[in-house]
Scaffold this active site. Structure first.
Site, mmCIF file in Angstrom:
data_model
loop_
_atom_site.group_PDB
_atom_site.id
_atom_site.type_symbol
_atom_site.label_atom_id
_atom_site.label_comp_id
_atom_site.label_asym_id
_atom_site.label_seq_id
_atom_site.Cartn_x
_atom_site.Cartn_y
_atom_site.Cartn_z
ATOM 1 N N HIS A 57 50.291 -0.271 -47.509
ATOM 2 C CA HIS A 57 49.719 0.730 -46.606
ATOM 3 C C HIS A 57 50.621 1.953 -46.478
ATOM 4 O O HIS A 57 50.512 2.714 -45.527
ATOM 5 C CB HIS A 57 49.493 0.125 -45.227
ATOM 6 C CG HIS A 57 48.700 -1.136 -45.239
ATOM 7 N ND1 HIS A 57 47.427 -1.189 -45.741
ATOM 8 C CD2 HIS A 57 48.999 -2.402 -44.849
ATOM 9 C CE1 HIS A 57 46.966 -2.429 -45.644
ATOM 10 N NE2 HIS A 57 47.900 -3.183 -45.106
ATOM 11 N N HIS A 219 42.395 -3.861 -46.107
ATOM 12 C CA HIS A 219 42.694 -4.848 -47.145
ATOM 13 C C HIS A 219 41.446 -5.137 -47.962
ATOM 14 O O HIS A 219 41.355 -6.167 -48.638
ATOM 15 C CB HIS A 219 43.209 -6.145 -46.523
ATOM 16 C CG HIS A 219 44.248 -5.947 -45.483
ATOM 17 N ND1 HIS A 219 43.944 -5.853 -44.152
ATOM 18 C CD2 HIS A 219 45.584 -5.790 -45.592
ATOM 19 C CE1 HIS A 219 45.068 -5.656 -43.465
ATOM 20 N NE2 HIS A 219 46.075 -5.609 -44.314
#
Lengths: 332, 332
Positions: A57, A219
């Site tokens: 991320h 995700h």
């Protein structure tokens, strides 16, 4: 798999080494652990902020370690919760005696492991508080989550709670400030393409050539709707409708806006989105106080973006405006 | 074509409108022209810096308009030189009476159009100087270029010449500083994937599933070598070998490093590259003074990156370290 890597097994460690080499003025890697801490940690007498989660991320979360934001970021394997011992080491390394606030995104594994680490550190006499960010309005419950997921709104929690800690706030004050941000922040995203976890070597889901997914998680968790690709304005209208109705954000409110690229979507497209965001908010008589555009909470090389709104009051504005100096977020 | 846009014909205008809406504290769009200027332009008595080129390289160049860097950025159509009248309007809008420096990347169309605009503005009595950035060591001459191409090293020219102007340098001093950066900066890049110009609707070249291209230009111009995908360390070794031999950069030198993502390549991979960059420079006894990692000069959603080295002396270090406050480059 088209990636600039050496060995899929070492991506996190090599990334952190490359980051430490790039930014010695901001961060250092904790020996033996995938943890980045402020170069000058622990800061005596200041409440320390620890966040983190699975890697992939970036710049979240290590990019936000520095003055005015985090004291440590714990990096799990890609899209995998960090382990309790890592988190425990991060807490111990940055505790300056005033206590430690854990900022956790709402994923079941993250919460479990941050809580175990908190218990271990409390056993050593460290004062710990924790907050859980759950800003994603797309879905209740999800692949790895009970309740709503935590996504890009987390960066506003880092910024504002970090400013409160830097200004000398006590642990309870910093926690309350973080909770105030969480109560006023909402996000939602979409994807045009999947991404590939290096160790898996293949995309985490599939989307047709003309398909997109609305409400997707960072995700690749399923969203709310799979549809043919919409125009930028239509996407923004759809996301903003869900977001503004949720809190709700209403005429007369003042907000900070974040348009967050998920990885492969260029700034050009993020700016085109923001053009419509600013139009819609103007129509709704919601005043934009400040706008942040770029990559803050990504999903590897996923194409897509998210929109975040944070409702502001005078206290939050002052803290949002405070200077910050980190690898990925600087404000004079 | 998976893009977050409304109409391929309007991407540049809509991007600039979205940018102006995001950053009123930094920039405004010149009415009727695809030109972004500082909100407070013209700055009386300060040498003004004007740059620009084709769009699709965001945050270049409009992201660098602000205190300590540019006064105006001219945005051509995607991968297309801006027109002379646009550039002329930019010059006129930001001239504060101390003259205007044009920072041009070495592409034939850009040079021609910036020179025509300069003549027009000189006809109005504006003092103009210009520099041409040609930092790409990959190839001599290219699809749109006589001599070497200008790529990410241009951002160091913006930063350092911008600091000189902000410090009160005269037009000739600012030009000389820019030339000094150009003489000491070298770059080279590679791509794993092509990108798609919105109006074209299809990728600008093709690469096999296991192929990459070394030395590619930021518009997809052919590079030096097409090869199967190499490991990150091998790519870095290859690029740094070409770059360091070129100036040359030698033991005892001190450099600034930029690892620049071309669009779709995540920060994770850029950091993995930097890990090796720092190792190689250490082996060569070249000291890294400061490192910049992220997207500075992109190529839409191309996957790939470039490496830039800038050899520093005390003057360049001071100017590099000066504070800057722009949408895409901030330094306290």
């Amino acid at each position: 798999m088209k990636k600039v890597i050496n060995n899929p097994e070492n991506v996190v460690e090599e990334m952190l080494e490359g980051m430490a080499a790039a930014y010695p003025q901001y961060v250092r890697k904790l020996d033996g652990f995938d943890v980045m801490i402020r170069t000058n940690a622990p800061v005596k007498g200041k409440v320390a902020l620890v966040s983190g989660g699975g890697s992939g991320h970036e710049p979240s979360h290590a990019g936000f370690v520095g003055k005015g934001m985090l004291d440590a970021a714990v990096a799990g394997a890609v899209f995998t919760s960090p382990t309790p011992d890592q988190i425990y080491e991060a807490i111990k390394a940055v505790d300056g005696g005033a206590g430690v606030l854990l900022i956790i995104k709402n994923y079941t594994g993250d919460i479990m492991n941050f809580e175990m680490a908190a218990e271990m550190a409390e056993g050593d006499g460290v004062n710990i508080e924790k907050v859980v960010v759950n800003d994603d309005v797309a879905v209740e419950d999800s692949l790895y989550t009970t309740g709503r997921r935590g996504i890009a709104g987390t960066v506003f929690v880092h910024k504002i709670a970090g400013a409160k800690a830097e200004a000398g706030g006590t642990l309870v004050e910093v926690k309350n400030t973080a909770e105030k941000v969480i109560n006023n922040v909402r996000s939602m995203g979409f994807a045009l393409t999947p991404c590939t976890v290096p160790a898996a070597g293949k995309p985490n889901f599939t989307l047709g050539e003309d398909e997109m997914e609305i409400g997707i998680g960072i995700h690749g968790e399923p969203g709310t709707m799979r549809t043919s690709i919409m125009k930028a304005d239509e996407i923004v209208d759809h996301l903003l409708d869900k977001i503004t109705k949720d809190l709700p954000y209403e005429a007369g409110d003042e907000v900070a806006v974040m348009v967050n690229g998920l990885g492969a979507t260029p700034l050009m497209e993020q700016f085109i989105m923001n053009r419509r965001v600013s139009e819609v908010l103007k129509e709704k008589k919601i005043k934009v106080y400040k706008t942040f555009i770029g990559e803050f909470m990504t999903s590897l090389e996923m194409a897509g973006a998210s929109i975040t709104l944070l409702k502001l009051d005078e206290e939050l504005k002052t803290l949002l405006d405070a200077s910050a100096d980190t690898p990925a977020f600087r404000q004079l």
